[in-house]
Write a protein that holds these residues in place. Structure first.
Motif, PDB file in Angstrom:
ATOM      1  N   UNK A 739     -24.562  -6.711  23.615  1.00  8.41           N
ATOM      2  CA  UNK A 739     -25.202  -7.535  24.847  1.00  8.41           C
ATOM      3  C   UNK A 739     -25.970  -8.758  24.314  1.00  8.41           C
ATOM      4  N   UNK A 740     -25.803  -9.246  23.375  1.00  6.39           N
ATOM      5  CA  UNK A 740     -26.186 -10.540  22.831  1.00  6.39           C
ATOM      6  C   UNK A 740     -25.119 -11.325  22.576  1.00  6.39           C
ATOM      7  N   UNK A 741     -24.942 -12.557  23.740  1.00  9.77           N
ATOM      8  CA  UNK A 741     -23.789 -13.369  23.073  1.00  9.77           C
ATOM      9  C   UNK A 741     -24.473 -14.605  22.375  1.00  9.77           C
ATOM     10  N   UNK A 742     -25.650 -14.694  22.313  1.00  9.26           N
ATOM     11  CA  UNK A 742     -26.161 -15.868  21.387  1.00  9.26           C
ATOM     12  C   UNK A 742     -27.652 -15.676  21.015  1.00  9.26           C
ATOM     13  N   UNK A 743     -27.859 -16.202  19.756  1.00  6.23           N
ATOM     14  CA  UNK A 743     -29.311 -16.007  19.187  1.00  6.23           C
ATOM     15  C   UNK A 743     -29.374 -15.041  18.198  1.00  6.23           C
ATOM     16  N   UNK A 744     -30.406 -14.190  18.091  1.00  2.00           N
ATOM     17  CA  UNK A 744     -30.542 -13.490  16.800  1.00  2.00           C
ATOM     18  C   UNK A 744     -31.140 -12.262  17.231  1.00  2.00           C
ATOM     19  N   UNK A 745     -30.671 -11.378  16.307  1.00  2.00           N
ATOM     20  CA  UNK A 745     -31.027  -9.832  16.233  1.00  2.00           C
ATOM     21  C   UNK A 745     -31.864  -9.516  14.837  1.00  2.00           C
ATOM     22  N   UNK A 746     -33.112  -9.073  15.364  1.00  2.00           N
ATOM     23  CA  UNK A 746     -34.040  -8.805  14.232  1.00  2.00           C
ATOM     24  C   UNK A 746     -34.200  -7.322  14.302  1.00  2.00           C
ATOM     25  N   UNK A 747     -34.129  -7.010  13.026  1.00  2.00           N
ATOM     26  CA  UNK A 747     -34.495  -5.405  12.918  1.00  2.00           C
ATOM     27  C   UNK A 747     -35.267  -4.984  11.780  1.00  2.00           C
ATOM     28  N   UNK A 748     -36.061  -3.915  11.697  1.00  2.00           N
ATOM     29  CA  UNK A 748     -36.537  -3.457  10.504  1.00  2.00           C
ATOM     30  C   UNK A 748     -37.824  -2.585  11.073  1.00  2.00           C
ATOM     31  N   UNK A 749     -38.912  -2.614  10.246  1.00  2.00           N
ATOM     32  CA  UNK A 749     -39.982  -1.662  10.484  1.00  2.00           C
ATOM     33  C   UNK A 749     -41.273  -2.106  10.057  1.00  2.00           C
ATOM     34  N   UNK A 750     -42.446  -1.296  10.345  1.00  2.00           N
ATOM     35  CA  UNK A 750     -43.696  -1.834   9.786  1.00  2.00           C
ATOM     36  C   UNK A 750     -44.485  -0.443   9.866  1.00  2.00           C
ATOM     37  N   UNK A 751     -45.675  -0.441   9.117  1.00  2.00           N
ATOM     38  CA  UNK A 751     -46.475   0.699   9.083  1.00  2.00           C
ATOM     39  C   UNK A 751     -47.706   0.615   9.992  1.00  2.00           C
ATOM     40  N   UNK A 752     -47.788   1.677  11.040  1.00  2.00           N
ATOM     41  CA  UNK A 752     -48.827   1.455  11.848  1.00  2.00           C
ATOM     42  C   UNK A 752     -49.395   2.705  12.161  1.00  2.00           C
ATOM     43  N   UNK A 753     -50.747   2.807  11.961  1.00  2.00           N
ATOM     44  CA  UNK A 753     -51.411   4.120  12.216  1.00  2.00           C
ATOM     45  C   UNK A 753     -50.899   5.074  11.386  1.00  2.00           C
ATOM     46  N   UNK A 754     -50.307   5.031  10.218  1.00  2.00           N
ATOM     47  CA  UNK A 754     -49.778   6.411   9.600  1.00  2.00           C
ATOM     48  C   UNK A 754     -48.394   6.662  10.005  1.00  2.00           C
ATOM     49  N   UNK A 755     -47.826   6.088  11.023  1.00  2.00           N
ATOM     50  CA  UNK A 755     -46.360   5.932  11.474  1.00  2.00           C
ATOM     51  C   UNK A 755     -45.638   4.818  10.857  1.00  2.00           C
ATOM     52  N   UNK A 756     -44.289   5.028  10.800  1.00  2.00           N
ATOM     53  CA  UNK A 756     -43.443   3.937  10.557  1.00  2.00           C
ATOM     54  C   UNK A 756     -42.897   3.528  11.935  1.00  2.00           C
ATOM     55  N   UNK A 757     -43.176   2.188  12.349  1.00  2.00           N
ATOM     56  CA  UNK A 757     -42.518   1.835  13.578  1.00  2.00           C
ATOM     57  C   UNK A 757     -41.531   1.179  13.259  1.00  2.00           C
ATOM     58  N   UNK A 758     -40.116   1.213  13.803  1.00  2.00           N
ATOM     59  CA  UNK A 758     -39.001   0.639  13.728  1.00  2.00           C
ATOM     60  C   UNK A 758     -38.781  -0.061  15.073  1.00  2.00           C
ATOM     61  N   UNK A 759     -37.996  -1.458  14.888  1.00  2.00           N
ATOM     62  CA  UNK A 759     -37.766  -2.047  16.022  1.00  2.00           C
ATOM     63  C   UNK A 759     -36.267  -2.828  15.743  1.00  2.00           C
ATOM     64  N   UNK A 760     -35.722  -2.850  16.939  1.00  2.00           N
ATOM     65  CA  UNK A 760     -34.383  -3.728  16.927  1.00  2.00           C
ATOM     66  C   UNK A 760     -34.607  -4.626  18.071  1.00  2.00           C
ATOM     67  N   UNK A 761     -34.830  -6.007  17.847  1.00  2.00           N
ATOM     68  CA  UNK A 761     -34.880  -6.900  18.730  1.00  2.00           C
ATOM     69  C   UNK A 761     -33.797  -7.956  18.911  1.00  2.00           C
TER      70      UNK A 761
END
Ligand code: ADP
Length: 836
Positions: A739-761
């Protein structure tokens, strides 16, 4: 009002009124008489004074005229000479006849009755007419004085023996004036008869009167001599004498020097009003008098009339007051009669009531012995009247109620009345509850008690029934599992049962100050009001509604309410009775049912769409596989094409496999067969591999895929199901690329409050907010046409959600349509011992 007086009261007011009227009339008459009397007396005094004055002036004038006559004769020189000659000469007959002739001419005046010519020696020398030829003794006595006279004088009235009538003389001295030294040579005496002129002058009265009289008097020593003829005493002239000292005698007052008017007593002893005056130049006094009786006779006549009028007036007033009193008496006796009639009627009425009254009526003496009882009493107690009379009240009391009798009769005696309930007993021993209304009456100073007893068996029964019914109602009300509340016309709560209190979380006393509206959800108040008005107007028999109500803890519940009206005997609204059933659970179940139904329908719809999708998604690679497999069979297919065809067949196979995997995964998830395979995972390196796998999707300058690792590699060794995490991430990255024709896709994770928070943007088309909740549902696709273009079954995100939750995390997104989407999920950060 009925009069209880035996006799009509003495009409003191009328008597006093009568006395006042009479006294005032008499006083008025008296003062009128007094004032009139004074006025008349004053008038009469003035009149008498005027008359006396007039008379005195007339007498004085008469006397002056006589003196004038003397002067006239005394100064007639020829006549004097003639007389002198005659007196000095001898008996000269000629001379004598001349003289007689002259004397005759003098006597022509009626005043003078007789003339004597006297010489200086006292001898009568001539006369005319010839009655008296001698000088009377009166004149003789005066003679020595008379011859010294220079002018004529009038003698006083006197009587002499030789003259038959009272007379007075005008004595004229004869002087020889023609000689130098005049001497007296004789006297001429002219006898005057007072009856001719003087007496009429004195006695005539100018106005007609019966007792008015004027008289002249003179003083002689201490005597008063009446000179003229008196009206009431004949022959009194010069005869009647009175004492100067008689106090009230006006004549005596006159000679004592009193002038003016006076009240007095005259010579007869009659009371008179008199005026007194001295006649100037004479020893005479003039008295003009009139009887007071005559003065007041007109007034007395008038007074008689006035007295008659006053008497008539008093009589009339007395009559009128008498009539008033008579009327009053008539009224009194009529009232008395009517009172008697009323009394008789009352007596009959009372007898009638006593006989036919529905209530038992007793008359007892103060010892509570029955002395009168009506027919109803005989009937009620099953005893004859004779049996009842003489019986003590305690005998008709039920044994248990006898002891209260003494106290009740004491209260009655003190207060004069008493009402109470007690129990009576019939002759057959049956009990009869009664209500007693008793009163103390005093007849001729003797105390009696009158009591009216009402058989209240039926009422007691009705009361008991009512009490039981109320008790039943109370029990039903209180113990009902349904909430019941009773309100007033204003919906103010009067009574609420425990179910109601429990339903709304209040205590009963907290409800007393509020209305039903207090609990009703604001959305329903207006509707309720309209319906209650219709209920009051009897348009509807009861009002059913399903409302929401607010509890004390502010939670909202559903209630099914039935409201009805309780009216009083006049059909006026008295209470509202509301029964409210808590239907919150039912309502929730209904809502859930609807939601489930809607969900099922949605699911159905989604499944249909899924089938379309799946058939398309399967058919597309299958067609490619079949088509390109057939082309591979062609012998003359160049090698380069052959490789491309094999590539296409491979990709289509992979695509097909992916679809089948998705379907299998979802089937496993639904059947609960998905198991976690927890083991160590090198997160950073796994993500790098994933990044590499997707790098083929990068298009230079158009789209870039960037990895962001949130932990250093040594900390990125975790315990989890790595396959599932990679599957979730690849699903999300795959969607992002789709669903992205143009631009960028960022993905990864970070540690937040003892949890791993993943993202796909991504910076793709984004997802409208209304779909954010539904996006994780199975088969859901925002736009089927777009999704079809990019491929997909609408299962990916629901698989992701199931896996993330299985791993103990949660998944969400934020997205701006046209700007991009940011999917995030968490998993617990459980590190391996090595990563420390
Ligand atoms: P599909 O297999 O159809 O992609 P998904 O469950 O993965 O099924 O996705 C469901 C729908 O969510 C998609 O059809 C798409 O409409 C929407 N979607 C998912 N990810 C994105 C994204 N990154 N950008 C825009 N729309 C997305």
């Amino acid at each position: 009002m009925i009069s209880h007086r035996q006799k009509p009261a003495t009409p003191w007011l009328l008597i006093v009124l009568f006395i006042v009227i009479s006294a005032s009339s008499i006083l008025l008459g008296y003062f009128y008489y007094k004032s009139q009397k004074t006025r008349l007396l004053n008038d009469k005094r003035l009149e008498l004074s005027a008359i006396a004055d007039l008379k005195v002036r007339q007498i004085a004038q008469w006397r002056n005229e006589r003196i004038g006559d003397a002067i006239l004769i005394g100064e007639n020189t020829p006549f004097l000479k003639l007389l002198s000659e005659y007196l000095h000469g001898t008996n000269n007959k000629v001379l004598r006849s001349d003289i007689i002739e002259n004397l005759q001419s003098i006597t022509r005046s009626i005043e003078y009755k007789n003339i004597l010519l006297i010489d200086s020696s006292g001898n009568v020398r001539g006369y005319y007419p010839n009655q008296d030829t001698l000088m009377g003794e009166h004149l003789k006595l005066l003679f020595p004085g008379l011859i010294k006279l220079k002018s004529g004088i009038l003698t006083d009235l006197h009587r002499t023996s030789n003259v038959s009538y009272i007379h007075l003389d005008l004595v004229i001295p004869l002087l020889n004036t023609w000689k130098k030294d005049s001497t007296l040579f004789g006297l001429l005496t002219l006898r005057i008869d007072p009856n001719e002129m003087l007496y009429p002058l004195v006695q005539t009265w100018p106005v007609p009167s019966k007792t008015a009289e004027s008289l002249i008097i003179r003083q002689e020593g201490d005597k008063i001599i009446y000179l003229n003829r008196l009206w009431f005493k004949k022959n009194s002239e010069l005869v009647l004498q009175k004492s100067v000292s008689e106090e009230k005698l006006p004549a005596a007052m006159a000679v004592r020097g009193i002038e003016g008017t006076t009240d007095g007593v005259d010579y007869r002893g009659a009371t008179v009003v008199a005026a007194m005056k001295k006649v100037p130049g004479s020893p005479w006094y003039m008295i003009a008098k009139i009887d007071q009786n005559e003065v007041f006779s007109a007034l007395n006549e008038q007074m008689t009339m006035i007295i008659i009028i006053i008497i008539l007036f008093i009589l009339t007033a007395g009559l009128l007051l008498g009539v008033l009193e008579w009327n009053e008496n008539v009224r009194f006796y009529r009232e008395k009669y009517e009172a008697e009639v009323d009394h008789l009627a009352l007596r009959k009425h009372f007898d009638y009531i006593l006989k036919y009254a529905n209530d038992i009526i007793f008359l007892t003496d103060r010892n509570l012995i029955i002395i009168e009882a009506n027919d109803r009493a005989s009937e009620a107690y099953q005893r004859d009247r004779d049996e009842l009379i003489g019986m003590s009240l305690s005998k008709i009391r039920a044994p248990g109620a006898v002891k209260e009798l003494e106290n009740e009769s004491r209260i009655l005696d003190e207060k004069g009345y008493a009402t109470y309930e007690t129990v009576h007993i019939r002759k057959d021993g049956s009990i009869m509850p009664v209500e007693i209304s008793a009163r103390k009456v005093e007849i001729e100073g003797v105390k009696y008690f009158q009591s009216i007893c009402r058989d209240i068996t039926e009422r007691k029964f009705a009361e008991e029934t009512l009490r039981e019914s109320e008790e039943r109602f109370r029990k039903i009300f209180e113990e009902s599992p349904i909430s019941i509340v009773m309100t007033g016309k204003d919906l103010g709560i009067i009574r609420a049962n425990s179910a109601f209190c429990k339903m709304l979380g209040y205590k009963e006393e907290e409800l007393k100050s509020v209305t039903l509206r207090h609990f009703t959800h604001p959305d329903y108040i207006a509707g309720d009001d309209v319906s209650l008005l219709r209920l009051v107007a009897e348009e509807i028999p009861v009002y059913h509604t399903e409302n929401r109500y607010i509890r004390k803890d502010e939670s909202v519940i559903w209630g099914s309410a039935t409201i009805s009206i309780i009216r009083n005997n006049n059909d006026e609204v008295q209470y509202f009775l509301a029964m409210i059933e808590d239907i919150t659970l039912r309502k929730e179940a209904e809502a859930e049912l609807i939601a489930a139904k809607e969900k099922a329908e949605e699911s159905d719809r989604l499944k249909t769409a899924f089938l379309h999708n799946v058939s398309h998604e399967i058919r597309t690679p299958m067609n490619a596989i079949i088509g390109f497999s057939a082309l591979l069979n062609e012998p003359d297919t160049p090698e380069a094409d052959r490789r491309q065809f094999i590539e296409i067949i491979f990709q289509s196979g992979s695509q097909l496999l992916s679809i089948i995997n998705d379907i299998v995964d979802i089937a496993n998830i639904e059947s609960g067969q998905v198991k976690l395979n927890i083991k160590e995972m090198n997160l950073n390196s796994s993500l790098r591999i994933l990044d590499e796998q997707f790098s083929y999707k990068e298009k230079a300058d158009v789209i870039s895929i960037n990895l962001h690792t949130g932990l250093p590699d040594e900390k990125a060794l975790i315990i989890t199901d790595g396959t599932k995490i990679i599957q979730v991430l690849s699903n999300l990255i795959n969607n992002a690329t789709k669903f992205t024709q143009k631009g960028r896709i960022d993905f990864g994770y970070s540690l937040k409050d003892g949890n791993l928070e993943f993202f796909v943007k991504d910076t793709g088309i984004g997802i409208p907010p209304e779909h954010h909740d539904k996006i994780f549902e199975r088969f859901f696709q925002v736009d089927h046409l777009i999704s079809r273009k990019f491929g997909g079954t609408g299962l990916g995100l629901s698989i992701c959600k199931a896996y993330v939750e299985l791993l103990g995390g949660k998944i969400w997104l934020s997205s701006n349509p046209g700007k991009g989407t940011d999917f995030r999920f968490t998993i617990p950060y459980i590190i391996t011992p090595k990563s420390k």
